[in-house]
Write a protein that holds these residues in place. Sequence first.
Motif, mmCIF file in Angstrom:
data_model
loop_
_atom_site.group_PDB
_atom_site.id
_atom_site.type_symbol
_atom_site.label_atom_id
_atom_site.label_comp_id
_atom_site.label_asym_id
_atom_site.label_seq_id
_atom_site.Cartn_x
_atom_site.Cartn_y
_atom_site.Cartn_z
ATOM 1 N N UNK A 21 0.825 -1.211 0.000
ATOM 2 C CA UNK A 21 0.000 0.000 0.000
ATOM 3 C C UNK A 21 0.856 1.256 0.000
ATOM 4 N N UNK A 22 1.919 1.244 0.784
ATOM 5 C CA UNK A 22 2.827 2.386 0.829
ATOM 6 C C UNK A 22 3.521 2.577 -0.508
ATOM 7 N N UNK A 23 3.917 1.481 -1.152
ATOM 8 C CA UNK A 23 4.565 1.566 -2.461
ATOM 9 C C UNK A 23 3.617 2.182 -3.487
ATOM 10 N N UNK A 24 2.337 1.800 -3.455
ATOM 11 C CA UNK A 24 1.353 2.388 -4.369
ATOM 12 C C UNK A 24 1.202 3.887 -4.126
ATOM 13 N N UNK A 25 1.157 4.280 -2.865
ATOM 14 C CA UNK A 25 1.008 5.698 -2.519
ATOM 15 C C UNK A 25 2.229 6.508 -2.947
ATOM 16 N N UNK A 26 3.414 5.950 -2.741
ATOM 17 C CA UNK A 26 4.653 6.632 -3.147
ATOM 18 C C UNK A 26 4.662 6.822 -4.654
ATOM 19 N N UNK A 27 4.314 5.779 -5.399
ATOM 20 C CA UNK A 27 4.281 5.863 -6.859
ATOM 21 C C UNK A 27 3.272 6.914 -7.323
ATOM 22 N N UNK A 28 2.098 6.920 -6.725
ATOM 23 C CA UNK A 28 1.061 7.888 -7.101
ATOM 24 C C UNK A 28 1.523 9.319 -6.812
ATOM 25 N N UNK A 29 2.178 9.529 -5.683
ATOM 26 C CA UNK A 29 2.651 10.874 -5.339
ATOM 27 C C UNK A 29 3.788 11.308 -6.253
ATOM 28 N N UNK A 30 4.686 10.393 -6.602
ATOM 29 C CA UNK A 30 5.774 10.728 -7.535
ATOM 30 C C UNK A 30 5.205 11.100 -8.899
ATOM 31 N N UNK A 31 4.204 10.356 -9.346
ATOM 32 C CA UNK A 31 3.556 10.658 -10.628
ATOM 33 C C UNK A 31 2.891 12.027 -10.577
ATOM 34 N N UNK A 32 2.157 12.302 -9.502
ATOM 35 C CA UNK A 32 1.473 13.585 -9.356
ATOM 36 C C UNK A 32 2.469 14.738 -9.380
ATOM 37 N N UNK A 33 3.571 14.589 -8.640
ATOM 38 C CA UNK A 33 4.579 15.642 -8.593
ATOM 39 C C UNK A 33 5.256 15.837 -9.952
ATOM 40 N N UNK A 34 5.548 14.734 -10.650
ATOM 41 C CA UNK A 34 6.150 14.833 -11.974
ATOM 42 C C UNK A 34 5.235 15.621 -12.902
ATOM 43 N N UNK A 35 3.955 15.270 -12.894
ATOM 44 C CA UNK A 35 3.005 15.958 -13.765
ATOM 45 C C UNK A 35 2.893 17.437 -13.401
ATOM 46 N N UNK A 36 2.887 17.723 -12.111
ATOM 47 C CA UNK A 36 2.815 19.114 -11.657
ATOM 48 C C UNK A 36 4.061 19.891 -12.083
ATOM 49 N N UNK A 37 5.235 19.290 -11.874
ATOM 50 C CA UNK A 37 6.492 19.963 -12.194
ATOM 51 C C UNK A 37 6.688 20.132 -13.701
ATOM 52 N N UNK A 38 6.087 19.266 -14.496
ATOM 53 C CA UNK A 38 6.286 19.301 -15.937
ATOM 54 C C UNK A 38 5.041 19.723 -16.713
ATOM 55 N N UNK A 39 4.057 20.245 -16.008
ATOM 56 C CA UNK A 39 2.797 20.628 -16.639
ATOM 57 C C UNK A 39 3.005 21.612 -17.786
#
Length: 82
Positions: free
Chosen positions: A41-59
């Motif tokens: 569950x923690x691994x899924x949350x970490x992956x989701x947050x990394x994806x969200x941040x990547x999209x935000x930083x590269x929007x």
Amino acid sequence: MTRVREDRAPFRRPTNLSLDSRLVAEAKQLGINVSRASEEGLAREVLAERKRRFQEENREAMDAYNEYVREHGLPLAKYRMF
């Protein structure tokens, strides 16, 4: 001397968590490994947050590319086989 692990599995670190006691009891009754389930569950949350941040930083770059494609079409589209 440095210790080397043969199986290449990640080292596990003991961690204290506060979990709903009824949920833990039910998980154990069902044979669920609480540590593994928590880790997954923690691994899924970490992956989701990394994806969200990547999209935000590269929007800005993604929006610019999408605008380019809208105006000019896909680069190398004439070479597509489908």
